[in-house]
Design an enzyme around this catalytic site. Structure first.
Site, PDB file in Angstrom:
ATOM      1  N   ASP A   8       4.027  -1.172  11.222  1.00 24.93           N
ATOM      2  CA  ASP A   8       3.553   0.162  10.879  1.00 24.93           C
ATOM      3  C   ASP A   8       2.960   0.772  12.145  1.00 24.93           C
ATOM      4  OD1 ASP A   8       2.782   1.830   8.182  1.00 24.93           O
ATOM      5  OD2 ASP A   8       1.491   2.255   9.902  1.00 24.93           O
TER       6      ASP A   8
ATOM      7  N   ARG B  43       9.349   2.663  11.207  1.00 23.08           N
ATOM      8  CA  ARG B  43      10.366   2.243  10.228  1.00 23.08           C
ATOM      9  C   ARG B  43      11.692   1.938  10.909  1.00 23.08           C
ATOM     10  NH1 ARG B  43       9.980   8.211   7.634  1.00 23.08           N
ATOM     11  NH2 ARG B  43       7.824   7.498   7.651  1.00 23.08           N
TER      12      ARG B  43
ATOM     13  N   ASP C 195       0.794  -1.234   0.000  1.00 19.10           N
ATOM     14  CA  ASP C 195       0.000   0.000   0.000  1.00 19.10           C
ATOM     15  C   ASP C 195       0.826   1.283   0.000  1.00 19.10           C
ATOM     16  OD1 ASP C 195       1.023  -0.323   2.520  1.00 19.10           O
ATOM     17  OD2 ASP C 195      -0.863  -0.209   3.606  1.00 19.10           O
ATOM     18  N   HIS C 196       2.092   1.198   0.390  1.00 16.84           N
ATOM     19  CA  HIS C 196       2.887   2.427   0.515  1.00 16.84           C
ATOM     20  C   HIS C 196       3.565   2.819  -0.795  1.00 16.84           C
ATOM     21  CE1 HIS C 196       2.252   2.050   4.784  1.00 16.84           C
ATOM     22  NE2 HIS C 196       3.045   3.062   5.057  1.00 16.84           N
TER      23      HIS C 196
ATOM     24  N   ARG D 149      -0.350  12.812  10.198  1.00 22.31           N
ATOM     25  CA  ARG D 149       0.957  13.415  10.509  1.00 22.31           C
ATOM     26  C   ARG D 149       1.195  14.628   9.625  1.00 22.31           C
ATOM     27  NH1 ARG D 149       3.897   7.648  11.359  1.00 22.31           N
ATOM     28  NH2 ARG D 149       3.223   7.521  13.528  1.00 22.31           N
TER      29      ARG D 149
ATOM     30  N   SER E  85       6.925   7.097  13.007  1.00 15.71           N
ATOM     31  CA  SER E  85       6.712   5.797  12.375  1.00 15.71           C
ATOM     32  C   SER E  85       7.473   4.660  13.062  1.00 15.71           C
ATOM     33  CB  SER E  85       7.137   5.863  10.918  1.00 15.71           C
ATOM     34  OG  SER E  85       8.511   5.596  10.825  1.00 15.71           O
TER      35      SER E  85
HETATM   36  C1  MIC Z   1       4.063   6.470   8.346  1.00 16.45           C
HETATM   37  O1  MIC Z   1       2.889   6.778   8.390  1.00 16.45           O
HETATM   38  O2  MIC Z   1       4.990   7.201   8.753  1.00 16.45           O
HETATM   39  C2  MIC Z   1       4.415   5.124   7.740  1.00 16.45           C
HETATM   40  C3  MIC Z   1       5.041   5.370   6.437  1.00 16.45           C
HETATM   41  O3  MIC Z   1       3.256   4.380   7.536  1.00 16.45           O
HETATM   42  C4  MIC Z   1       5.359   4.409   8.712  1.00 16.45           C
HETATM   43  C5  MIC Z   1       5.918   3.152   8.204  1.00 16.45           C
HETATM   44  C6  MIC Z   1       7.068   3.323   7.268  1.00 16.45           C
HETATM   45  O4  MIC Z   1       7.872   4.245   7.420  1.00 16.45           O
HETATM   46  O5  MIC Z   1       7.184   2.498   6.348  1.00 16.45           O
HETATM   47  C7  MIC Z   1       4.708   4.109  10.072  1.00 16.45           C
HETATM   48  O6  MIC Z   1       3.778   4.780  10.447  1.00 16.45           O
HETATM   49  O7  MIC Z   1       5.189   3.228  10.790  1.00 16.45           O
HETATM   50 FE1  SF4 Z   2      -0.024   4.896   5.085  1.00  9.71          FE
HETATM   51 FE2  SF4 Z   2       1.287   5.586   7.303  1.00  9.71          FE
HETATM   52 FE3  SF4 Z   2      -0.181   7.357   5.983  1.00  9.71          FE
HETATM   53 FE4  SF4 Z   2      -1.373   5.435   7.267  1.00  9.71          FE
HETATM   54  S1  SF4 Z   2      -0.144   7.057   8.158  1.00  9.71           S
HETATM   55  S2  SF4 Z   2      -1.857   6.120   5.210  1.00  9.71           S
HETATM   56  S3  SF4 Z   2       0.024   3.741   6.994  1.00  9.71           S
HETATM   57  S4  SF4 Z   2       1.659   6.352   5.240  1.00  9.71           S
END
Ligand code: MIC
Ligand code: SF4
Length: 643
Positions: free
Chosen positions: A119, A537, A64-65, A379, A535
């Site tokens: 995630d 990550r 999905d990313h 975010r 996140s």
């Molecule tokens: C995010 O919303 O920051 C992400 C991208 O979903 C991350 C995961 C990632 O960095 O792959 C998260 O929330 O953990």
């Molecule tokens: Fe995707 Fe992270 Fe954004 Fe949710 S917050 S939509 S998991 S990138």
């Protein structure tokens, strides 16, 4: 003494440790999820652990990313994840099927079960009464292999909801209010449990919006009871048999209580550049806007989309505004297509995006220079949108849609009566984009497909006896993982290649950091409070590891990032005396003697700053397990050593 809902589920799942406040407990994990940006690494780690089939009740890999596919890298990752999933017993949600959290809620989540996901917004599952926790990929890999997941027995905060939301006021406004009160670090070490009369007036998608953004509080997770509303939701998903009633005991004891009268909530926005920088719309006042993005795992349910469609009906998006909409899942998109709401959105001039994270992670739709963008996301960290000086405001779908029409930040209460939208009794169920794993007997015939961009997990080494190194970076409070390891369309394709992605580590703060850290060979990073928020990550730990970072010294850490540092074998140190933050500067020569011995024996660690002669005392609170992980040089080494 009665138990909170959190305690009931945790207690039933505790397999290691003593079930006592503040102690580390190991919990059995029933379900796992991964997404593609963290998933490739998680499955490489799972392969390295060497367990042939997952031992969970259900593990799902979502794509999905990274769905922009601006080069071969993402498509290769998708094929790798699809093949590895098929072989090892993991269900595979194909690109186009939707955002992991939305789909998991719809199709797989079960009240009372434990879920960890690579995630940070995995707590979305708390909307149906799961203990759902965001974790690093390596923790998820271990859980897939049947290992326990370790958390500190949390403090439990009761949010007592009374009353009912007024027209045009939304679940998003509720969580923004919680953020306003608690701040982005107020939830660290806590589970937020929602209870009270007001709960039953909130639908499952509304509850999930609230638990999803509990991640922004730094909380371990958030949870709602599983009640009649939950049953109806699961029934509409043809999964009523997954339902059980769950709630806290009447005499449950909480560590903290927050009262929220839903009737007093009004439309709000989180202003640039932090989710807790919350103001009411009237406080912000008239503000011309350039962009509106609707979607993300926070606000992309059918209910959200139907509200948006009602507002857009018969209108045109303001000429100065770009409106994009990404429904959260194929199911949502399909239902919008079939009930005509999609046509309404298209007619109004919305730019329809695929069901994926998209702009939320900087995968397209970056705003114009200094552009003001209203987003229904979770975010708004500086630069995350892909435009460094973009001004991102987090708002409800109602505020977003109303503003898209007017061209200025608009209080939806000015639109008159709110249209009623009843959740359907039945959703369209078609899981044809979810692939089942192969039977265990056939696993040898499944070939794992690896692209050239997929590089192995970086090697780690046991903790050094002593360290002589320099301070390679000094940063302030509230550093996010988006600072440490930026995402976005240019960098996300490198998620499977730690050497390549490391070249971007911390570049939003200091573009010379990667080269400097490499030149120093070994180094220490110094940070402020709530270091590593955001996140899950693990790249935010693996890239510094690759660049030679041995320890990170801060005023305090965010939960998931601290765990990721430990898993990578990087020492997480905290100033015993915060004033010492001023006694280390970039480039200072630092020394820690007898490091291994101090860690092994739980002694305070002292850094000698050879540049100014100061001694800096540091705390490093480790449990027996995390101490052994650090000594072994990370969780992978530790897991292998343990056999
Ligand atoms: C995010 O919303 O920051 C992400 C991208 O979903 C991350 C995961 C990632 O960095 O792959 C998260 O929330 O953990
Ligand atoms: Fe995707 Fe992270 Fe954004 Fe949710 S917050 S939509 S998991 S990138």
């Amino acid at each position: 003494m009665g138990l909170t809902l959190t305690e009931k589920i945790l207690k039933a799942h505790t397999v290691d440790g003593v079930f006592e406040k503040g102690k580390e407990i190991g919990i059995r994990i029933d379900q796992t999820l991964t997404q593609d940006a963290t998933g490739t690494m998680a499955y490489l780690e799972f392969e390295a652990i060497g367990i042939p089939r997952v031992k969970t009740e259900r593990s799902v890999a979502y794509i999905d990313h990274n769905t922009l596919q601006s080069g071969f890298e993402n498509a290769d990752d998708h094929r790798f994840i699809g093949s590895v999933a098929k072989k090892h017993g993991i269900w595979f949600s194909r690109p186009g099927n939707g955002i992991c959290h939305q789909v998991h809620l719809e199709r797989f989540g079960i009240p009372g079960k434990t879920l960890i996901g690579s995630d940070s917004h995995t707590p979305t599952g708390g909307g149906i009464g799961m203990i759902a926790i965001g974790a690093g990929g390596l923790d998820v890999a271990v859980a897939m292999g049947g290992g326990a997941y370790y958390i500190t027995y949390p403090k439990i905060v009761k949010v007592n909801l009374t009353g009912k939301l007024n027209s045009w006021c939304a679940a998003k406004d509720v969580i923004l209010e919680v953020l306003r009160r608690m701040s982005v670090k107020g939830g660290v070490g806590k589970v937020i449990e929602y209870t009270g009369e007001g709960v039953k007036s909130l639908s499952v998608p509304e509850r999930a919006t609230i638990t999803n953004m509990g991640a922004e509080l730094g909380a371990t997770t958030s949870i709602f009871p599983s009640d009649e509303v939950t049953r109806q939701f699961l029934k509409a998903q043809k999964r009523e048999d997954a339902w059980t009633a769950l709630c806290a005991d009447d005499d449950a004891v909480y560590d903290e209580i927050i009262e929220i009268d839903l009737g007093a909530i009004e439309p709000m926005a989180a202003c640039p550049h932090m989710p807790d920088n919350v103001k009411t719309l009237s406080e912000i006042g008239d503000m011309k806007i350039d962009q509106v993005c609707i979607g993300s795992c926070t606000n992309s349910s059918l209910q959200d989309m139907m509200k948006v469609a009602h507002i857009l009906k018969g209108k045109t998006v303001h000429p100065d505004v770009s409106l994009s909409i990404a429904p959260g899942s194929k199911q949502v998109l399909n239902m919008l297509a079939q009930n005509g709401a999609l046509a309404v959105m298209i007619d109004a001039g919305a730019r329809i995006l695929e069901s994926a994270c998209g702009p939320c992670i900087g995968m397209g739709q970056s705003p114009n220079s200094k552009g003001i963008s209203l987003r229904t996301f979770n975010r708004n960290f500086e630069g995350r949108s892909g435009t460094k000086d973009g001004q991102i405001y987090l708002v409800s779908p109602e505020v977003a849609a109303a503003s898209a029409i007017q061209g200025v930040l608009t209080d939806p209460r000015s639109l008159g009566d709110m249209p009623e939208f009843k959740m359907p009794d039945e959703f369209i169920i078609n899981d044809n984009m979810i692939e089942k794993p192969c039977d265990e007997k056939d696993m040898d015939s499944v070939e794992v497909l690896r692209g050239p961009n997929i590089k192995p997990f970086p090697k780690t080494e046991p903790l050094w006896e002593s360290v002589e190194c320099k301070c390679s970076l000094k940063v302030e409070d509230n550093i996010t993982t988006d600072h440490i390891m930026p995402a976005g369309a240019k960098i996300l394709p490198l998620r499977s290649n730690i050497p390549a992605i490391s070249e971007h580590c911390f570049t939003v703060c200091d573009e010379n950091f990667p080269a400097r850290a490499k030149e120093m060979g070994a180094s220490i990073i110094v940070g402020g409070a709530n270091y590593g928020q955001g996140s899950s990550r693990e790249h935010a730990a693996l890239a510094p590891l690759y660049l030679g970072v041995k320890a990170v010294l801060t005023k305090s850490f965010a939960r998931i990032h601290r765990a990721n540092l430990i898993n990578a074998g990087i020492l997480p140190l905290e100033f015993a005396n915060e004033a010492d933050y001023d006694n280390i500067n970039l480039g200072d020569e630092l020394a820690i003697s007898d490091l291994r011995d101090a860690v092994a024996n739980g002694r305070q660690i002292v850094i000698t700053n050879k540049t100014n002669g100061k001694e800096i005392k540091c705390n490093c609170e480790l449990t027996e397990r995390t101490r052994d992980i650090i000594l072994a040089g990370g969780l992978l080494n530790y897991t292998k050593l343990k056999g």
